[in-house]
Design a protein around this motif. Structure first.
Motif, PDB file in Angstrom:
ATOM      1  N   ASP A  28      44.693  25.111  -8.879  1.00 31.61           N
ATOM      2  CA  ASP A  28      44.574  23.768  -9.443  1.00 31.61           C
ATOM      3  C   ASP A  28      44.909  22.732  -8.375  1.00 31.61           C
ATOM      4  N   GLY A  29      44.039  21.759  -8.202  1.00 29.85           N
ATOM      5  CA  GLY A  29      44.270  20.679  -7.242  1.00 29.85           C
ATOM      6  C   GLY A  29      44.037  21.055  -5.791  1.00 29.85           C
ATOM      7  N   GLU A  30      43.571  22.269  -5.529  1.00 33.20           N
ATOM      8  CA  GLU A  30      43.359  22.689  -4.144  1.00 33.20           C
ATOM      9  C   GLU A  30      42.228  21.920  -3.473  1.00 33.20           C
ATOM     10  N   TYR A  31      41.187  21.594  -4.230  1.00 33.29           N
ATOM     11  CA  TYR A  31      40.032  20.872  -3.697  1.00 33.29           C
ATOM     12  C   TYR A  31      40.028  19.443  -4.214  1.00 33.29           C
ATOM     13  N   SER A  32      39.505  18.540  -3.417  1.00 34.94           N
ATOM     14  CA  SER A  32      39.494  17.126  -3.796  1.00 34.94           C
ATOM     15  C   SER A  32      38.395  16.795  -4.801  1.00 34.94           C
ATOM     16  N   SER A  33      37.328  17.604  -4.863  1.00 31.97           N
ATOM     17  CA  SER A  33      36.210  17.329  -5.769  1.00 31.97           C
ATOM     18  C   SER A  33      35.669  18.631  -6.341  1.00 31.97           C
ATOM     19  N   SER A  34      35.052  18.513  -7.521  1.00 31.87           N
ATOM     20  CA  SER A  34      34.396  19.684  -8.101  1.00 31.87           C
ATOM     21  C   SER A  34      33.281  19.227  -9.037  1.00 31.87           C
ATOM     22  N   TYR A  35      32.371  20.150  -9.287  1.00 35.48           N
ATOM     23  CA  TYR A  35      31.243  19.896 -10.178  1.00 35.48           C
ATOM     24  C   TYR A  35      30.997  21.167 -10.989  1.00 35.48           C
ATOM     25  N   GLY A  41      26.775  28.347 -15.239  1.00 34.98           N
ATOM     26  CA  GLY A  41      28.165  28.721 -15.472  1.00 34.98           C
ATOM     27  C   GLY A  41      28.981  28.712 -14.190  1.00 34.98           C
ATOM     28  N   SER A  42      28.586  27.881 -13.245  1.00 37.54           N
ATOM     29  CA  SER A  42      29.245  27.827 -11.937  1.00 37.54           C
ATOM     30  C   SER A  42      30.041  26.545 -11.769  1.00 37.54           C
ATOM     31  N   VAL A  43      31.149  26.656 -11.049  1.00 32.22           N
ATOM     32  CA  VAL A  43      31.925  25.495 -10.640  1.00 32.22           C
ATOM     33  C   VAL A  43      31.941  25.477  -9.120  1.00 32.22           C
ATOM     34  N   ILE A  44      31.477  24.380  -8.549  1.00 34.99           N
ATOM     35  CA  ILE A  44      31.468  24.193  -7.101  1.00 34.99           C
ATOM     36  C   ILE A  44      32.580  23.203  -6.788  1.00 34.99           C
ATOM     37  N   SER A  45      33.470  23.595  -5.889  1.00 35.72           N
ATOM     38  CA  SER A  45      34.579  22.739  -5.469  1.00 35.72           C
ATOM     39  C   SER A  45      34.465  22.501  -3.973  1.00 35.72           C
ATOM     40  N   TRP A  46      34.927  21.337  -3.507  1.00 39.44           N
ATOM     41  CA  TRP A  46      34.854  21.071  -2.078  1.00 39.44           C
ATOM     42  C   TRP A  46      35.886  20.033  -1.652  1.00 39.44           C
ATOM     43  N   SER A  47      36.245  20.133  -0.386  1.00 44.50           N
ATOM     44  CA  SER A  47      37.091  19.152   0.294  1.00 44.50           C
ATOM     45  C   SER A  47      36.566  19.008   1.707  1.00 44.50           C
ATOM     46  N   THR A  52      35.319  19.334   9.021  1.00 40.75           N
ATOM     47  CA  THR A  52      35.085  20.618   8.357  1.00 40.75           C
ATOM     48  C   THR A  52      34.991  20.434   6.851  1.00 40.75           C
ATOM     49  N   ILE A  53      34.076  21.182   6.222  1.00 39.24           N
ATOM     50  CA  ILE A  53      33.991  21.195   4.764  1.00 39.24           C
ATOM     51  C   ILE A  53      34.461  22.558   4.270  1.00 39.24           C
ATOM     52  N   TYR A  54      35.240  22.525   3.216  1.00 41.85           N
ATOM     53  CA  TYR A  54      35.730  23.721   2.533  1.00 41.85           C
ATOM     54  C   TYR A  54      35.032  23.760   1.183  1.00 41.85           C
ATOM     55  N   ILE A  55      34.399  24.886   0.872  1.00 39.99           N
ATOM     56  CA  ILE A  55      33.630  25.016  -0.362  1.00 39.99           C
ATOM     57  C   ILE A  55      34.137  26.210  -1.145  1.00 39.99           C
ATOM     58  N   GLY A  56      34.325  25.996  -2.447  1.00 41.05           N
ATOM     59  CA  GLY A  56      34.696  27.072  -3.351  1.00 41.05           C
ATOM     60  C   GLY A  56      33.640  27.189  -4.438  1.00 41.05           C
ATOM     61  N   LEU A  57      33.336  28.400  -4.846  1.00 43.35           N
ATOM     62  CA  LEU A  57      32.357  28.652  -5.904  1.00 43.35           C
ATOM     63  C   LEU A  57      32.966  29.653  -6.872  1.00 43.35           C
ATOM     64  N   GLU A 177      18.306  24.605  -9.138  1.00 40.48           N
ATOM     65  CA  GLU A 177      18.243  23.543  -8.131  1.00 40.48           C
ATOM     66  C   GLU A 177      18.889  22.298  -8.708  1.00 40.48           C
ATOM     67  N   LEU A 178      19.816  21.724  -7.957  1.00 41.82           N
ATOM     68  CA  LEU A 178      20.483  20.495  -8.372  1.00 41.82           C
ATOM     69  C   LEU A 178      20.081  19.416  -7.384  1.00 41.82           C
ATOM     70  N   GLU A 179      19.127  18.582  -7.774  1.00 44.34           N
ATOM     71  CA  GLU A 179      18.648  17.524  -6.897  1.00 44.34           C
ATOM     72  C   GLU A 179      19.652  16.378  -6.856  1.00 44.34           C
ATOM     73  N   ASP A 180      19.665  15.659  -5.765  1.00 46.66           N
ATOM     74  CA  ASP A 180      20.554  14.503  -5.561  1.00 46.66           C
ATOM     75  C   ASP A 180      22.031  14.861  -5.677  1.00 46.66           C
ATOM     76  N   PHE A 181      22.383  16.042  -5.210  1.00 46.29           N
ATOM     77  CA  PHE A 181      23.770  16.462  -5.156  1.00 46.29           C
ATOM     78  C   PHE A 181      24.365  15.889  -3.875  1.00 46.29           C
ATOM     79  N   ALA A 182      25.630  15.573  -3.868  1.00 48.63           N
ATOM     80  CA  ALA A 182      26.289  15.081  -2.654  1.00 48.63           C
ATOM     81  C   ALA A 182      27.731  15.571  -2.608  1.00 48.63           C
ATOM     82  N   PHE A 183      28.173  15.933  -1.434  1.00 46.94           N
ATOM     83  CA  PHE A 183      29.587  16.296  -1.241  1.00 46.94           C
ATOM     84  C   PHE A 183      30.380  15.032  -1.025  1.00 46.94           C
TER      85      PHE A 183
END
Length: 183
Positions: A28-35, A41-47, A52-57, A177-183
């Motif tokens: 919890d709170g490890e990443y600054s953003s998530s979608y 049924g997926s959660v994409i998290s990133w900081s 450098t970008i850190y990505i969690g799925l 496909e998720l169009e217009d996605f942004a980190f």
């Protein structure tokens, strides 16, 4: 002098808290953003930390999982920067690939003049509950990788295979496909 040390300590602590730990567990709170992508049924998290970008799925699947980054969609997935994750005997195999042709399987970056750009990767698979974390530079300088700019939209590709086989035929997997996605 004391104020300088306190400020330096505060900056170091802020950096330490902002950088996710690539260990296959998303706290919890490890990443600054998530979608949350309801359809897959997926959660994409990133900081983004420095360059450098850190990505969690996190997702449910009993086969491989993957994601892709596509700057502009001209011919299906052609030109996509793709990452595929497979568990093999309890160990993670993380692949950095590129989509050379619109319909064929992606090719390893090394085969197309690039290199393995994943800096760190880790995953856990508990039953069908996948958690994958990885990091890479925002701009690797390679034509096989998308140069990521915070806030700049692209198409995010999500995929799930039915087996733990990186060579599995594409028609057997599930894709979104998720169009217009942004980190």
């Amino acid at each position: 002098m004391k104020k300088g040390i306190v400020l330096l300590f505060a900056l170091l602590m802020a950096f330490a808290l902002a950088q996710p730990t690539v260990d296959g567990v998303i706290a919890d709170g490890e990443y600054s953003s998530s979608y949350t992508h309801e359809d897959s049924g997926s959660v994409i998290s990133w900081s983004i930390v420095g360059d450098t970008i850190y990505i969690g799925l996190s997702t449910e699947n009993d086969g491989w999982v993957g994601l892709g980054l596509l700057k502009e969609k001209v011919e299906k997935k052609k030109g996509a920067d793709q990452y595929l994750f497979v568990m093999n005997g309890g160990s993670l195999n993380a692949f950095d690939m590129t989509q050379v042709e619109p319909k064929d399987s992606p090719a390893m970056d090394e085969e197309q003049g690039g290199s393995q750009s994943i800096l760190e990767s880790a995953a856990t698979l508990d039953g069908e509950a996948w958690t994958v974390e990885f990091s890479r530079k925002l701009d690797t300088g390679e034509t096989t990788d998308l140069a990521i700019t915070a806030g700049e939209p692209f198409t995010l590709l999500l995929a799930k295979g039915k087996e733990m086989d990186s060579e599995e035929e594409h028609r057997k997997n599930r894709r979104w496909e998720l169009e217009d996605f942004a980190f």
